[in-house]
Write a protein that holds these residues in place. Structure first.
Motif, PDB file in Angstrom:
ATOM      1  N   THR A  20      -3.542 -13.639   1.595  1.00  0.00           N
ATOM      2  CA  THR A  20      -3.481 -12.327   2.223  1.00  0.00           C
ATOM      3  C   THR A  20      -2.151 -12.202   2.939  1.00  0.00           C
ATOM      4  OG1 THR A  20      -5.865 -12.229   2.547  1.00  0.00           O
ATOM      5  CG2 THR A  20      -4.510 -10.781   3.918  1.00  0.00           C
ATOM      6  N   ASN A  22       0.471  -9.730   5.179  1.00  0.00           N
ATOM      7  CA  ASN A  22       0.358  -8.670   6.164  1.00  0.00           C
ATOM      8  C   ASN A  22       1.647  -7.886   6.351  1.00  0.00           C
ATOM      9  OD1 ASN A  22      -2.415  -9.388   7.457  1.00  0.00           O
ATOM     10  ND2 ASN A  22      -1.285 -11.324   7.375  1.00  0.00           N
ATOM     11  N   SER A  24       2.990  -4.758   9.105  1.00  0.00           N
ATOM     12  CA  SER A  24       2.733  -3.794  10.173  1.00  0.00           C
ATOM     13  C   SER A  24       3.977  -2.951  10.390  1.00  0.00           C
ATOM     14  CB  SER A  24       2.327  -4.501  11.468  1.00  0.00           C
ATOM     15  OG  SER A  24       3.382  -5.322  11.924  1.00  0.00           O
ATOM     16  N   SER A  71      -1.007  -0.764   9.731  1.00  0.00           N
ATOM     17  CA  SER A  71      -0.766  -1.996   9.000  1.00  0.00           C
ATOM     18  C   SER A  71      -1.355  -1.916   7.603  1.00  0.00           C
ATOM     19  CB  SER A  71      -1.376  -3.176   9.755  1.00  0.00           C
ATOM     20  OG  SER A  71      -2.781  -3.041   9.799  1.00  0.00           O
ATOM     21  N   ILE A  73      -2.551  -4.778   4.194  1.00  0.00           N
ATOM     22  CA  ILE A  73      -2.636  -6.125   3.663  1.00  0.00           C
ATOM     23  C   ILE A  73      -2.540  -6.065   2.145  1.00  0.00           C
ATOM     24  CG2 ILE A  73      -3.972  -7.070   5.587  1.00  0.00           C
ATOM     25  CD1 ILE A  73      -6.452  -6.870   3.775  1.00  0.00           C
TER      26      ILE A  73
END
Lengths: 112, 116
Positions: A20, A22, A24, A71, A73
């Protein structure tokens, strides 16, 4: 100041693992969030997420946009060595003109 | 996806010279951008190429160093002027295609520039 932050900066996993990534962001007049895969020179487009399309899936890759948390993912399931690349997140926004700001990228290495 | 071609694909240049990079996009593209990616770094937007008028430069980039032309909808050039080793980077052209009220962005193959 507009900015996009990705984490982790790098990641090493074994084939078959799930990862995963990320992203943001802090931008004014957000319009879209784009994910790219970069193996050599040119980034390859993966997904575009917007207010009207917050979830995308293609094969083993999927992505979700959380506009409340600012954000996104990117999930990769059953990773393969061919997934080894830098994954870039870019945010499209309007600031006098439509443009994009890129995150630092996540370098993913998948070991056989 | 939009079709974007870029040339040269790579070049090695001497300090103090200039290099012009060409970018050709298909007709689906409405916006064109130029980026720089320095070694180990992410992409940094240099400017938005505007058809028939001066490009819109980002902070830290100036027209004298990076003159850009876009004489028509599908073609643009970026010149890296008076080069120094710090200009060694990958230079990428991208095209934006409008989908509904949003814009997808696709990249050309890039130009790898080395300045000696």
């Amino acid at each position: 100041e507009d900015k996009v932050v990705q984490s982790p900066l790098s990641l090493v996993v074994h084939e078959g693992d799930t990862v995963t990534l990320n992203c943001s962001y802090e931008v004014t007049n957000f319009r879209s969030l784009l994910w790219y895969k970069q193996e050599k020179k040119a980034p390859t487009f993966l997904f575009m997420l917007t207010s009207s399309g917050i979830e995308k899936k293609s094969g083993r890759l999927s992505s979700i946009l959380d506009k409340k948390e600012l954000s996104s993912i990117l999930n990769i399931t059953a990773t393969q060595t061919g997934d080894s690349a830098i994954y870039l997140c870019a945010v499209g926004f309007f600031s006098g003109t439509y443009k994009y700001i890129f995150g630092t990228g996540t370098r993913l290495k998948v070991l056989a | 996806s939009a079709v974007i071609s870029q040339k040269p694909s790579r070049d090695i240049c001497q300090r103090g010279t200039s290099l012009t990079i060409q970018c050709q996009v298909d007709s689906q593209v409405t916006m064109m951008f130029w980026y720089r990616q320095q070694p180990g770094q992410s992409l940094t937007l240099i400017a938005t190429a505007n058809q028939g008028s001066e490009a819109t430069y980002e902070s830290g980039f100036v027209i004298d160093k990076f003159p850009i032309s876009r004489p028509n909808l599908t073609f643009s050039t970026l010149t890296v002027s008076n080069m120094s080793p710090e200009d060694s980077s990958i230079y990428l052209c991208s095209g934006g295609r409008q989908i509904s009220s949003y814009n997808e962005q696709f990249f050309g193959p890039g130009t790898r520039l080395t300045v000696l």
